[in-house]
Structure formats: C-alpha cells, structure tokens
Design an enzyme around this catalytic site. Structure first.
Site, PDB file in Angstrom:
ATOM      1  N   THR A  17       0.806  -1.226   0.000  1.00 26.27           N
ATOM      2  CA  THR A  17       0.000   0.000   0.000  1.00 26.27           C
ATOM      3  C   THR A  17       0.842   1.280   0.000  1.00 26.27           C
ATOM      4  OG1 THR A  17      -0.231  -0.263   2.380  1.00 26.27           O
ATOM      5  CG2 THR A  17      -2.071  -1.014   1.033  1.00 26.27           C
ATOM      6  N   GLY A  18       2.157   1.158   0.072  1.00 30.44           N
ATOM      7  CA  GLY A  18       3.020   2.351   0.029  1.00 30.44           C
ATOM      8  C   GLY A  18       3.012   2.993  -1.354  1.00 30.44           C
ATOM      9  N   ARG A  19       3.466   4.256  -1.417  1.00 22.58           N
ATOM     10  CA  ARG A  19       3.428   5.021  -2.673  1.00 22.58           C
ATOM     11  C   ARG A  19       4.204   4.334  -3.801  1.00 22.58           C
ATOM     12  NH1 ARG A  19       6.411   9.899  -4.423  1.00 22.58           N
ATOM     13  NH2 ARG A  19       7.789   9.470  -2.673  1.00 22.58           N
ATOM     14  N   ILE A  96      13.683  -4.453  -1.715  1.00 16.24           N
ATOM     15  CA  ILE A  96      13.942  -3.186  -2.409  1.00 16.24           C
ATOM     16  C   ILE A  96      14.368  -2.110  -1.402  1.00 16.24           C
ATOM     17  CG2 ILE A  96      12.892  -1.395  -3.847  1.00 16.24           C
ATOM     18  CD1 ILE A  96      13.084  -4.210  -5.197  1.00 16.24           C
ATOM     19  N   THR A  97      13.859  -2.190  -0.193  1.00 12.06           N
ATOM     20  CA  THR A  97      14.095  -1.185   0.850  1.00 12.06           C
ATOM     21  C   THR A  97      15.582  -0.835   0.999  1.00 12.06           C
ATOM     22  OG1 THR A  97      12.259  -2.247   1.979  1.00 12.06           O
ATOM     23  CG2 THR A  97      13.531  -0.636   3.247  1.00 12.06           C
ATOM     24  N   GLU A  98      15.834   0.479   1.113  1.00  8.20           N
ATOM     25  CA  GLU A  98      17.197   0.966   1.355  1.00  8.20           C
ATOM     26  C   GLU A  98      17.396   1.203   2.839  1.00  8.20           C
ATOM     27  OE1 GLU A  98      18.889   4.387  -0.765  1.00  8.20           O
ATOM     28  OE2 GLU A  98      17.349   4.031  -2.273  1.00  8.20           O
ATOM     29  N   GLU A 214      31.797  -2.810  -8.688  1.00  9.44           N
ATOM     30  CA  GLU A 214      32.101  -1.506  -8.087  1.00  9.44           C
ATOM     31  C   GLU A 214      33.232  -1.684  -7.066  1.00  9.44           C
ATOM     32  OE1 GLU A 214      28.636   0.307  -6.379  1.00  9.44           O
ATOM     33  OE2 GLU A 214      27.591   0.433  -8.290  1.00  9.44           O
ATOM     34  N   HIS A 256      27.354   3.776  -3.749  1.00 10.87           N
ATOM     35  CA  HIS A 256      26.627   2.913  -2.812  1.00 10.87           C
ATOM     36  C   HIS A 256      27.375   2.737  -1.495  1.00 10.87           C
ATOM     37  CE1 HIS A 256      25.110   1.471  -6.824  1.00 10.87           C
ATOM     38  NE2 HIS A 256      24.006   1.842  -6.204  1.00 10.87           N
TER      39      HIS A 256
END
Lengths: 300, 402
Positions: A17-19, A96-98, A214, A256
């Site tokens: 339900t988050g944006r 996905i969360t950072e 990287e 990152h």
C-alpha cells in the site's frame, strides 16, 4: 530460460500500500508478472491496482499460493517481513528497501540460509526475466522493452540503474538477456555474485554473463576465484566502475554504501586483475561490452 | 557508519555498568589543568576528534601534573588532526596497568557475522600484532541468530590465555561488550587497551565506537552524538558540502543528492546513480578532463532538490563547465530534473552558448525533459550517446569553449 524467475513465479508484495510499491505493482502487472496478493497489516480487504491486500502472508496463503516475495516495507520492518516470508515457506525474497540496519541484514542472511530461501538485496532495484515476462521491482520502469529483451545473456549488477544500462548494451549488441539481477548496493546482501554464477552455470538458457562491479567488498575477487576453480565455465564479461576512487582518500564512500576501499581492500584494479587472470573478459570502458559480446557470439 | 566521539563512547560504557577511567572534556587549557588538579594524579590528554590512531598522529599527550596538562591541552587545542579541527580535548586519569588487552567487535560483511577479536597484546597497533605474531590473536565469528552465551566468552578468553580470576572477570566483560555492541547497533566497538591493574581491577581507559547510521532511527539518543555521514568524507564538511546536505535534508525521503568537493579540476560533475556516477567520473578522467567535485543524485528527486544541487555545484569558483549524465532511468523523471537544472542555470545567469554544458539524461518522460533543455539552449542527449561517449563530448566541449 532464466534463473530464479519462471512462468511459475507467483508474487506477494509486502508493504503493497506504500506510494512506490503501488506504482511498481502497476508496472509489473502490465509487464505480465503474476501478483497474487499484497500484505499490509490492518489493510486487509483493500485493493491495490486490482490486487487484494491481506493482513498477513498466512492469511493470503489460505487463498493463494505465493512462492516469491517483493519487500517494500520501511527499513525497521524488513527483518520481520523476511521472517514472515520464510516462515510461510517462500523461497525467493527480493528486498527493495534501502537503509536496512546492518544488524538486521546479517540476521536476514542467516534466516534465509536456515530456511533454504534466497534473498536478493536489500537496496536492490529488482530483477527481471523477459522470456517469462516476469519482473520484480522498479527495474525497467514503465518502458521495460526499451532495455530488456529476451536472450541468453545473464546480467549481475551491483548498481540498480546500471542493470538497465548494461542490459541495454546487450540489446545494442544485438542480443538479449535471460535474467538480470540488481544484487543491492549494501555491504551485506543476501546473494553475492558467486551464488548467481553457480545458478547461471546450471541454466541451459544462459550462454554468457555480464557483471557490473564496483569498488569495495570482495564480491568480484570471490567471483574471480570461483571462475578460476572451474565453477563457472561460460564466457564472463566483467566491468568494474570507480577506478578513480583508488586515488581518493581511503575509507571514503563513493556511490553505494558498499562502495568503499578500506585497508587496501576492494580496489577496482585488483578486482579487474583477478578477474582477467581467471579468464574473464574485461570491459575497460562500459562501451566495450558491445564488441566483447559480439566476439563471444561470433565465435560460435 | 557514524563515529561516536570518545567521551560519548565512554559515557555509554559507564552507563552500562563498566568501570572506565575518570575523565572530563575540556575546551580550554585551563579547564584541562583544573581537572588534572582535581584528580591529583597523572593524566592523558587527547584531541577529541572522530578518528582512530591518534597516538601516531601526535594527538595524545601525557602529563604528570596540572601545569603539564594545561600545556598539553594548549598544544592540541586549535590544531588540526587529519583535517579535523581540535576544539575539545579529553583529559583522563592515567592508570598503571600490569596487563594490556585488545578487544574489538565488528560486523564482518562477507560472512554476515559478528567478529570478536581478542588479544593479550593490547596497547599497540593490532595490525602489527596480526602481522608479526598472529598466534597472539583469537578471532571468533558468532551466529547472529544465537545468543552470545557465557561459555562462548569463556572459551575465547581461555583460548587467548587468561586464567583464574582474570579469566572469569574479563570473560564477563567481553559478554557485556557484545551486548552493548548489539544494543546500540554498533558497527565497531574497539577497546584498545583494556587495563588489568596490579590490584586485579579491570578498567577501560579508551574506546572507539562506530554505529550504523542506517539504524539511527531506533537509536534516538545516539542521533545527536553521531558524526553522521562522516564515512562519506573522513574530514569536516566544506561549506558547499554542508549546503548540499541541507538541500538533501529538506526533503530527505525523496531522492538522493550527495556532493564531495575535490581539489583542483574545473568540470562541475552532476551524475546519477551509484554505479553510473562512478563510471562517468572514470570516463571524464579517461578523456582527459578533471571534475572539481563528485556528485551522485537520483531516486526520482523533486525539482527543488535537483535545482539546489545544481546551484551548489555551479557555485564553486573553479567550475568552468557542467556535465550531467545518468543511466536510462527506471523511475527518475527526466522532465523534473530538466526543470531543476534549467532553473539553476537561469538564476545564476549562465549562458550555455559560452559555458560548456553537456547532458545525457535518458529515461522516464525524456521527450518533455529534452524539450525543456533544448529550449534553454542546453546540449542534450538521450540513449543515442553512451555515458562514456557523453563524457568524451564534455571534455571536447571544454577544450572548444575555453
């Protein structure tokens, strides 16, 4: 063909339900991904872009059979979300969360290991398998075909944005991708490149792999050792960004969170040297990926 | 990772019931002298800056009396240690030890474990001990899902060679360190040295603590004392860096804007994506150009953030051109970025006909973005130019126009 994703991928979105999650729900549905439900505690009965919302995964499992989870909950809730997913028998979890706390990330790794589940991320932009029309996360946005077309090249990238740009290089060269994975920009991630190379080795639908590396971590060095020991025998094209960071003060992060050289470890030049010694084809510029791919496939 | 200044670290240990030396923070030589006078014993005076290995940097002094303490503080205050201005010193009682031990607890990313490192050869550089006599170091990796039990701690301390009362005492302390490490979301807790005195007391004279800045949302009391962001630049923020930080913090949850000021160079560098910005920087250098800053932005930032960042980048006096490049975006809206950039350029009175600007910004809503850029006279490219080629074009344009 592909790894990790297939026609049988059935997705639950935790934090639907988050944006951002609801926007991504629309994109991945459009692409053809089977989203069987979403979970947000206290919002059972709602719908997000036609997808039913449940309070818990176990409530959802009564009606649907999800085997993959896409995690969009806030950083402090990710550990619990993963616990819920593995307890429900889900075997692929894409975070996905950072900014997930490191103490939680190490626990997530061990929870997944114990349950025999694979975790991609945290801090991943997602993954995609064009032949199956499955994608998880914002990868490709609302214009997926622009960069991602079906083919036999696997893509492993430490950068989310460069996953698309690298797949687009493959497309420009005249080929397509089997599975592309944005592994996450954090120092502690669920599935490092070596694990993915193992799967690509087994996958009949993958003929070559392109890896975007990287500075920092030992992911590329480990991959080099794996190739050298014969664990991965298909052609591997490796690119490592951030060569300039070697002339910067040590212990500084560029890009990152994981992109940090400290105590002489994690230098792009060392990574490239080890990969080259192991037999990988080195793209010194990102543009070199195109001729290297042509070289691989024209030989056949 | 955010470093915690030593006095706060010692405060935390003390609050958790660990015996630490008597100490005080002084902002003037006189304050330092007064504290030495008060405790009436020899003291150690240390520059209070968030870096390790201060002894080697000459930032640790010993004083036998109040007068010497005053002098030691005077010689440190107002200096710089590895770029950090010394505004405060830590004055601590000097303890006579019969044994000096080394402890560190840290997160080991590659195995996703917590690493406990212990040695009886404390008080010196642990790297040297590791190189010369590795047998004197015991390393233990814990399973983060399990409790660090009393027996784990006893096994480690016994293996490193402690016996009798010291074994029991120090093992108890190690377990406590481990609990503190977890409780405060630490990424590093290093105690070097830990003293055992001739009376058999165990006392902490110094500590280095770093916490995970990603966890500060649940460590509210640490948020005020953490030197957040210090890992991005192990030096105090410059004026422009501070301003970019402000731009970012105004709307912290939408998009990223990071800026690192560099010595020399003349290209204002405004590139997107963690990986894309690294690649673009390499390519500018390879083409013979030199950026005067490093920047990373993305994650679909709002117009104000792009505008604020562009203005900060262009405000550096050595900037003679602007390079904006990113990968084909997944969700970042190119039209929003274009508006922010054009607004900054117009406001600063920059004429793209004489000031070299190259943009390579393919992605979401690119047609509208390109229209905005072109209307403002800005050279713009989409996917027809790779990031590497765009970097070459930038350097070429710098040569043409300068």
């Amino acid at each position: 063909m592909s790894i990790l994703l297939s026609d049988d991928t059935r997705v639950v979105i935790q934090g639907i339900t988050g944006r951002e999650a609801s926007m991504v729900t629309e994109y991945i549905l459009q692409y053809g991904t089977k989203v069987v439900g979403g979970v947000t505690p206290g919002k059972s009965g709602q719908m997000v872009r036609g997808v039913p919302v449940y309070n818990t995964i176990s409530e959802l499992m009564g009606e649907q059979q999800a085997n993959t989870s896409l995690v969009y909950v806030p950083p402090g809730a990710v550990l619990d979300a993963v616990r819920e997913a593995v307890d429900s028998g889900i075997k692929l979890i894409v975070i996905i969360t950072e900014n997930v706390p490191q103490h939680d990330s190490i626990k997530i790794n061990w929870l997944a290991k114990k349950a025999g589940a694979k975790v991609i991320g945290p801090n991943s932009v997602g993954m995609i398998s064009p032949a199956h029309h499955v994608k998880l996360g914002a990868i490709g946005g609302d214009n997926t075909e622009r960069c991602f077309v079906p083919g036999t090249v696997g893509v492993i990238s430490r950068s989310g944005g460069m996953t698309a740009e690298t797949a687009w290089m493959v497309k420009r060269a005249g080929f397509g991708v089997s599975t592309c994975i944005s592994i996450g920009g954090d120092p502690i991630i669920g599935t490092p490149p070596v694990e993915l190379l193992k799967m690509f080795q087994e996958d009949e639908g993958t003929e070559a792999v392109v890896m975007f590396g990287e500075p920092g971590t030992s992911f590329e060095e480990d991959a080099a050792n794996f190739v050298k020991s014969g664990g991965f025998t298909k052609p591997l094209i490796a690119f490592v960004a951030g060569k300039f960071t070697e002339s910067m003060p040590e212990g500084t992060v560029f890009g990152h969170a994981a992109s940090i050289i400290s105590k002489g470890m994690g230098k792009p030049s060392t990574k490239m040297k080890k990969l080259e010694e192991a037999g990988a084809l080195i793209a010194y510029s990102h543009d070199d990926i195109i001729p290297l791919l042509k070289q691989i496939f024209e030989k056949r | 990772m955010a470093r915690i200044l030593e006095n706060y670290g010692l405060d935390i240990l003390k609050a958790e019931g660990i015996l630490v030396v008597e100490f005080s923070v002084a902002t003037s030589p006189e304050e330092a002298g007064a504290f030495a006078e008060k405790i009436g014993r020899p003291v150690v005076v240390k520059a209070l800056v968030p870096i390790g290995k201060r002894g080697k940097a000459g930032a640790v002094k010993f004083a036998d009396n109040s007068q010497e303490a005053t002098e030691a503080a005077r010689s440190l205050l107002g200096t710089e240690v590895k770029g950090y201005p010394v505004k405060k010193v830590l004055v601590a009682e000097k303890v006579q030890a019969t044994n000096e031990l080394y402890f560190s607890i840290s997160i080991n990313p590659s195995s996703a474990q917590i690493a406990v490192v212990v040695s009886l050869s404390g008080g010196v550089d642990i790297e040297e001990v590791a190189a010369n006599s590795p047998e004197k170091i015991v390393t233990y990796f814990s399973n983060p899902l399990e409790e660090f039990a009393s027996h784990h701690s006893l096994e480690i301390m016994s293996k490193v060679g402690l016996e009798g009362r010291n074994l029991v005492k120090v093992a108890g302390l190690l377990r406590k360190f481990y609990q503190i490490f977890n409780k405060y979301d630490a990424t590093l807790l290093e105690i070097n040295p830990l003293f055992i005195t001739s009376e058999g007391n165990v006392i902490v004279p110094a500590c280095m603590l770093s916490v995970d800045d990603g966890a500060l949302f649940r460590q509210k009391e640490l948020a005020n004392v953490a030197h957040e962001g210090s890992e991005r630049s192990w030096k105090p923020l410059t004026e422009i860096e501070r301003r970019v930080q402000e731009v970012h913090d105004k709307d912290p949850y939408r998009g990223t804007a990071r800026y690192t000021e560099l010595d020399g160079g003349d290209i204002g560098f405004m590139c997107g994506g963690g990986g894309g910005s690294l690649l673009s920087f390499d390519e500018i250098l390879a083409a013979g150009g030199k950026p005067t800053n490093y920047t990373e932005f993305g994650g679909n930032p709002p117009e104000d953030k792009v505008y604020g960042l562009a203005k900060c980048i262009l405000s550096k006096s050595s900037v003679n051109g602007l390079f904006v490049a990113h990968n084909i975006t997944n969700n970042t809206q190119v039209d929003v970025e274009a508006r922010g950039i054009v607004r900054a350029i117009k406001e600063m009175g920059i004429d793209p006909a004489t000031f070299p600007i190259v943009t390579r910004m393919p992605g979401v809503n690119e047609a509208e973005g390109f229209r905005i850029l072109k209307e403002a006279g800005i050279e713009c490219y989409g996917e027809e130019l790779t990031m590497a080629t765009a970097a070459k074009r930038m350097v070429e344009k710098m040569k043409q126009l300068l």
